[in-house]
Motif scaffolding. Sequence first.
Motif, mmCIF file in Angstrom:
data_model
loop_
_atom_site.group_PDB
_atom_site.id
_atom_site.type_symbol
_atom_site.label_atom_id
_atom_site.label_comp_id
_atom_site.label_asym_id
_atom_site.label_seq_id
_atom_site.Cartn_x
_atom_site.Cartn_y
_atom_site.Cartn_z
ATOM 1 N N UNK A 182 6.732 -24.217 -31.698
ATOM 2 C CA UNK A 182 6.851 -24.445 -30.258
ATOM 3 C C UNK A 182 7.337 -23.182 -29.542
ATOM 4 N N UNK A 183 6.782 -22.963 -28.335
ATOM 5 C CA UNK A 183 7.262 -21.875 -27.500
ATOM 6 C C UNK A 183 6.197 -20.877 -27.107
ATOM 7 N N UNK A 200 -8.449 -9.281 -36.010
ATOM 8 C CA UNK A 200 -7.331 -10.162 -36.363
ATOM 9 C C UNK A 200 -6.931 -11.040 -35.179
ATOM 10 N N UNK A 201 -6.889 -10.441 -33.987
ATOM 11 C CA UNK A 201 -6.489 -11.202 -32.794
ATOM 12 C C UNK A 201 -7.487 -12.312 -32.487
ATOM 13 N N UNK A 202 -8.755 -12.064 -32.733
ATOM 14 C CA UNK A 202 -9.775 -13.106 -32.541
ATOM 15 C C UNK A 202 -9.462 -14.319 -33.411
ATOM 16 N N UNK A 203 -9.107 -14.063 -34.658
ATOM 17 C CA UNK A 203 -8.762 -15.170 -35.557
ATOM 18 C C UNK A 203 -7.422 -15.807 -35.184
ATOM 19 N N UNK A 204 -6.490 -15.017 -34.659
ATOM 20 C CA UNK A 204 -5.227 -15.580 -34.193
ATOM 21 C C UNK A 204 -5.476 -16.566 -33.060
ATOM 22 N N UNK A 217 2.092 -21.267 -26.988
ATOM 23 C CA UNK A 217 1.251 -20.718 -25.924
ATOM 24 C C UNK A 217 1.265 -19.197 -25.963
ATOM 25 N N UNK A 218 0.092 -18.589 -26.115
ATOM 26 C CA UNK A 218 -0.033 -17.130 -26.073
ATOM 27 C C UNK A 218 -0.047 -16.682 -24.619
ATOM 28 N N UNK A 245 10.153 -16.326 -23.844
ATOM 29 C CA UNK A 245 9.397 -15.903 -25.028
ATOM 30 C C UNK A 245 10.165 -16.257 -26.300
ATOM 31 N N UNK A 246 9.469 -16.890 -27.236
ATOM 32 C CA UNK A 246 10.091 -17.292 -28.495
ATOM 33 C C UNK A 246 9.714 -16.402 -29.677
ATOM 34 N N UNK A 247 8.542 -15.759 -29.590
ATOM 35 C CA UNK A 247 8.122 -14.955 -30.727
ATOM 36 C C UNK A 247 7.092 -13.907 -30.377
ATOM 37 N N UNK A 248 7.064 -12.849 -31.184
ATOM 38 C CA UNK A 248 6.099 -11.755 -31.026
ATOM 39 C C UNK A 248 5.461 -11.484 -32.379
ATOM 40 N N UNK A 249 4.129 -11.352 -32.366
ATOM 41 C CA UNK A 249 3.389 -10.889 -33.532
ATOM 42 C C UNK A 249 2.938 -9.466 -33.248
#
Length: 361
Positions: A182-183, A200-204, A217-218, A245-249
Motif C-alpha cells: 500500500x502507498x 524493466x519499467x514497462x514490466x513494472x 500507486x505509481x 511517498x512510501x517507496x522508491x525503486x
Amino acid sequence: MTVRFLSRRSVSVVASAGVLALGLAGCGGTTKDSTEAAAGGAAASSASADPNAKIKKGLKIAFLPKQINNPYEKIVDDAGIAAAEEYSGEAKEVGPSDASASSQVSYINTLIQQRQDAILIAANDPNAVCGPLKQAMARGIKVVSYDSDTAKECRHLFINQASSEEIGRSQVRLLADLIGGKGEIAILSATANATNQNTWITYMRDELKKPEYSGMKLVKIAYGDDDDQKSFQQTQGLLQAYPNLKGIISPTTVGIAAAARYISGSQYKGKVVLTGLGTPNQMRKFVKDGTVQKFALWDPKNLGYLASYAAAALASGQITGAEGETFNAGRLGRRTIGKDGEVILGPPTVFDKNNIDQYDF
C-alpha cells in the motif's frame, strides 16, 4: 578519449593443469608407427580438450560502457578484459564521461578505424548508436550489446544480465513486500532513453496492474541520468513533491546509491522504503545503518566475463548469433543463444543484512 587497459596475467594454474590432464588422458591411443606419431596424437588430443582451442588467438575486442566512470560498468568491463586473457585476446575499455544518447558514437567510429574484431556496447540509446554499429558490422566487426541493448538489427548478440521481465516484475514484488502493498511509489531511473531501464519499467507498470497491487500507486518516474549528483537531487525532489511517498525503486546502481545517501541523512530515513539494483559494496553501509532493507543485482563480473567469451566466439566464427547455437563461456560453461540473439546470464540475487557480507563487488 579515455582508454583503460588491464595488465596481462598468466593463465590459471588450475585451468592449465586441467588441460594437461585431459591431454595426457588422450595419449592412450598410440600407434605402432613411432613415438613421434604418438606425441603428435597427444598434442592433438590436448588441443581438442582445451575449451578455448577454437578461439582465434590475438583477437582485439573493446568494451564501450554507458560511461567510463560508472562503478558498475567498470566491474563488468574489468571482468571482460580479464576473461580475454584466458583465450589470449587483447581487450580494452573506452567510453564517454557522460551517458547522453549520442556520446558513444564517436567512440564506435574510432574503434572501426582501429579494426577491432569485436565491439561490446552497453547502449545509452537503442537507436542513436545504430548507424555506426551497422557500419562496423558491414566491415566484419562483430557487435555484442550487454547490460543495455541496442536495436536488434544493430548487433549480433545481446548479453542480458537476467530476464528483463523477471527483473521488472521482481522489483515491484520486492517493494510491495517492504511497504505492505500500500502507498504511493516512485521510480528513479537512469536516462530517459536507456533500453534496459525502459524495458524493466514497462514490466513494472504491467505488474502494478495486478489486483494484488491495487493499493500501490505509481506517482512519478524521475531520471537521474546515471549521474550521482543529479540522482541525489531527484530523490530530494521526489520526497518534497510527494509527502505521502512510501517507496522508491531505483533500478540503476548510480541512482540507488545516490538516493540512499540522501535518505540516510534526512527525516525520511525509516519512513520511505528504497530498493532497486545496486552492488553490495556500494550499498553495504546503507543496509547496515537501516536506510535500505533489501535490494537486488546479478554478479556484474559474470556479465562481463560472459560477454567477452560471446564476442570471442563470434569473432572466431564459431557462432553467428542464431537462435539455438551454443558456445563455450569459460568457467560459466556452455551457453545457448535464445530468441533475437539474446543470451541470459541468470536470475538476480536479493541482498539484505543477513547475506551482504558474503559478497565483494
